[in-house]
Design an enzyme around this catalytic site. Sequence first.
Site, PDB file in Angstrom:
ATOM      1  N   GLN A  65     109.335  99.250 151.759  1.00  0.00           N
ATOM      2  CA  GLN A  65     110.307  98.844 150.738  1.00  0.00           C
ATOM      3  C   GLN A  65     109.845  97.584 149.998  1.00  0.00           C
ATOM      4  O   GLN A  65     109.573  96.547 150.612  1.00  0.00           O
ATOM      5  CB  GLN A  65     111.694  98.580 151.328  1.00  0.00           C
ATOM      6  CG  GLN A  65     112.708  98.485 150.177  1.00  0.00           C
ATOM      7  CD  GLN A  65     114.088  98.022 150.585  1.00  0.00           C
ATOM      8  OE1 GLN A  65     114.228  96.941 151.134  1.00  0.00           O
ATOM      9  NE2 GLN A  65     115.091  98.831 150.311  1.00  0.00           N
ATOM     10  N   CYS A  94     119.580  94.685 146.805  1.00  0.00           N
ATOM     11  CA  CYS A  94     119.776  93.395 147.474  1.00  0.00           C
ATOM     12  C   CYS A  94     120.705  92.492 146.656  1.00  0.00           C
ATOM     13  O   CYS A  94     120.460  92.236 145.481  1.00  0.00           O
ATOM     14  CB  CYS A  94     118.436  92.709 147.716  1.00  0.00           C
ATOM     15  SG  CYS A  94     118.664  91.176 148.638  1.00  0.00           S
TER      16      CYS A  94
HETATM   17  C1  LIG Z   1     120.544  91.679 158.412  1.00  0.00           C
HETATM   18  C2  LIG Z   1     120.442  92.644 157.267  1.00  0.00           C
HETATM   19  C3  LIG Z   1     119.290  92.698 156.521  1.00  0.00           C
HETATM   20  C4  LIG Z   1     119.172  93.609 155.453  1.00  0.00           C
HETATM   21  N1  LIG Z   1     117.994  93.688 154.758  1.00  0.00           N
HETATM   22  C5  LIG Z   1     117.836  94.657 153.823  1.00  0.00           C
HETATM   23  C6  LIG Z   1     116.579  94.874 153.204  1.00  0.00           C
HETATM   24  O1  LIG Z   1     115.572  94.224 153.501  1.00  0.00           O
HETATM   25  N2  LIG Z   1     116.509  95.853 152.259  1.00  0.00           N
HETATM   26  C7  LIG Z   1     117.596  96.621 151.919  1.00  0.00           C
HETATM   27  O2  LIG Z   1     117.477  97.497 151.063  1.00  0.00           O
HETATM   28  N3  LIG Z   1     118.782  96.436 152.496  1.00  0.00           N
HETATM   29  C8  LIG Z   1     118.929  95.490 153.444  1.00  0.00           C
HETATM   30  N4  LIG Z   1     120.121  95.359 154.089  1.00  0.00           N
HETATM   31  C9  LIG Z   1     121.238  96.276 153.751  1.00  0.00           C
HETATM   32  C10 LIG Z   1     121.252  97.486 154.688  1.00  0.00           C
HETATM   33  O3  LIG Z   1     120.063  98.238 154.555  1.00  0.00           O
HETATM   34  C11 LIG Z   1     122.468  98.406 154.397  1.00  0.00           C
HETATM   35  O4  LIG Z   1     122.381  98.868 153.076  1.00  0.00           O
HETATM   36  C12 LIG Z   1     123.799  97.683 154.567  1.00  0.00           C
HETATM   37  O5  LIG Z   1     123.816  96.885 155.739  1.00  0.00           O
HETATM   38  C13 LIG Z   1     124.960  98.684 154.627  1.00  0.00           C
HETATM   39  O6  LIG Z   1     124.792  99.585 155.701  1.00  0.00           O
HETATM   40  P1  LIG Z   1     125.612  99.410 157.107  1.00  0.00           P
HETATM   41  O7  LIG Z   1     127.073  99.391 156.742  1.00  0.00           O
HETATM   42  O8  LIG Z   1     125.210 100.599 157.910  1.00  0.00           O
HETATM   43  O9  LIG Z   1     125.191  98.105 157.698  1.00  0.00           O
HETATM   44  C14 LIG Z   1     120.267  94.454 155.124  1.00  0.00           C
HETATM   45  C15 LIG Z   1     121.431  94.376 155.884  1.00  0.00           C
HETATM   46  C16 LIG Z   1     121.533  93.506 156.952  1.00  0.00           C
HETATM   47  C17 LIG Z   1     122.802  93.478 157.772  1.00  0.00           C
END
Ligand SMILES: Cc1cc2nc3c(=O)[nH]c(=O)nc-3n(C[C@H](O)[C@H](O)[C@H](O)COP(=O)(O)O)c2cc1C
Length: 304
Positions: A65, A94
């Site tokens: 990514q 992001c």
């Molecule tokens: C600690 C953390 C780091 C994340 N880093 C990224 C990232 O590097 N790239 C990205 O596209 N999304 C990132 N996200 C977003 C997650 O990929 C995801 O879209 C978001 O947490 C919603 O999904 P969930 O409800 O299952 O947590 C991050 C989320 C968290 C909690």
Amino acid sequence: MKLKNPFVLAPMANYSDLAFRLLCRRCGASLAYTEQVSAIALSKENRKTLNMIKTCEEDSPISLQLSGRDKNILLDVIKKHEKNYDYIDLNFGCPSKKIVKCGYGSALLKEKEYIKELLEHLSSNMKKPLTVKMRSGFKQNESLELVKIMEDYVDAIAVHARTREQGYSGKADWGIIREIKENVSVPVIGNGDIESPEKAFEMLNLTKCDYVMIGRAAQGNPFIFEQCNDYFNEREYQKYDLKEKKGVFFEYHGLLKKFDLLNLGLFKGQALEFFKGYNGSKEIKTRIVTSKNTDEIIEIVKRF
Ligand SMILES: Cc1cc2nc3c(=O)[nH]c(=O)nc-3n(C[C@H](O)[C@H](O)[C@H](O)COP(=O)(O)O)c2cc1C
């Protein structure tokens, strides 16, 4: 995109490292991503950034990514690294201020003309399939318009069904995922608020998306992928106790050492995630945070 099951590990900065991905895969994750890395940082090849994208043969299928906006820098970096990955994913989601200030991540959602130009340039000059991960919009939901622009150039679209403005507040709007699935021809990966195998199954049923992506519920909990697969196939799954959690944490530690990825700060963050929510978690939290080295953390966990 064709995956062996519907359950995908989300990219997560500081959490979805190579060692963690391998554990999730063993538990059944069908696809994993590196955490987002800046194309500019990658073009400079500093060690920290290269560690963030470390992979190996068993770490497959894997998506690299990238975050960035300059189409030439992005393409240079893709050309250099694509041979080591199955997919290249571009971050359109992001929400962080630092990223948005540079015009990366969710900020790109405001530039529909440029999205087309960028995706066209990359997809027509690279060898591996391009995918995107997006939020539903910057200020308001514009996801349909956005995915209609994107679908001509990408092999899959992952949607975290919240706008940038929403951050993590409220609930992800799974209706948006359903609407996208009904309107595009490429595979859709639904994302947002899957807290349990039951929720993963519910998202698949309600939205008809092709795959679901799990982020926070996988932090410190690779078992979620086995549980999702079992629930999907048999409507039941096994729960894991602290002893098993400790076992998988020690394995995680071993893999970090094997791949030369052990970093005290990151290891502390992971340890907190693995052992949150148990009786006594609060006490070990302080001890983990103040640990001077990773062996000390292992000792704390052994005695927990
Ligand atoms: C600690 C953390 C780091 C994340 N880093 C990224 C990232 O590097 N790239 C990205 O596209 N999304 C990132 N996200 C977003 C997650 O990929 C995801 O879209 C978001 O947490 C919603 O999904 P969930 O409800 O299952 O947590 C991050 C989320 C968290 C909690």
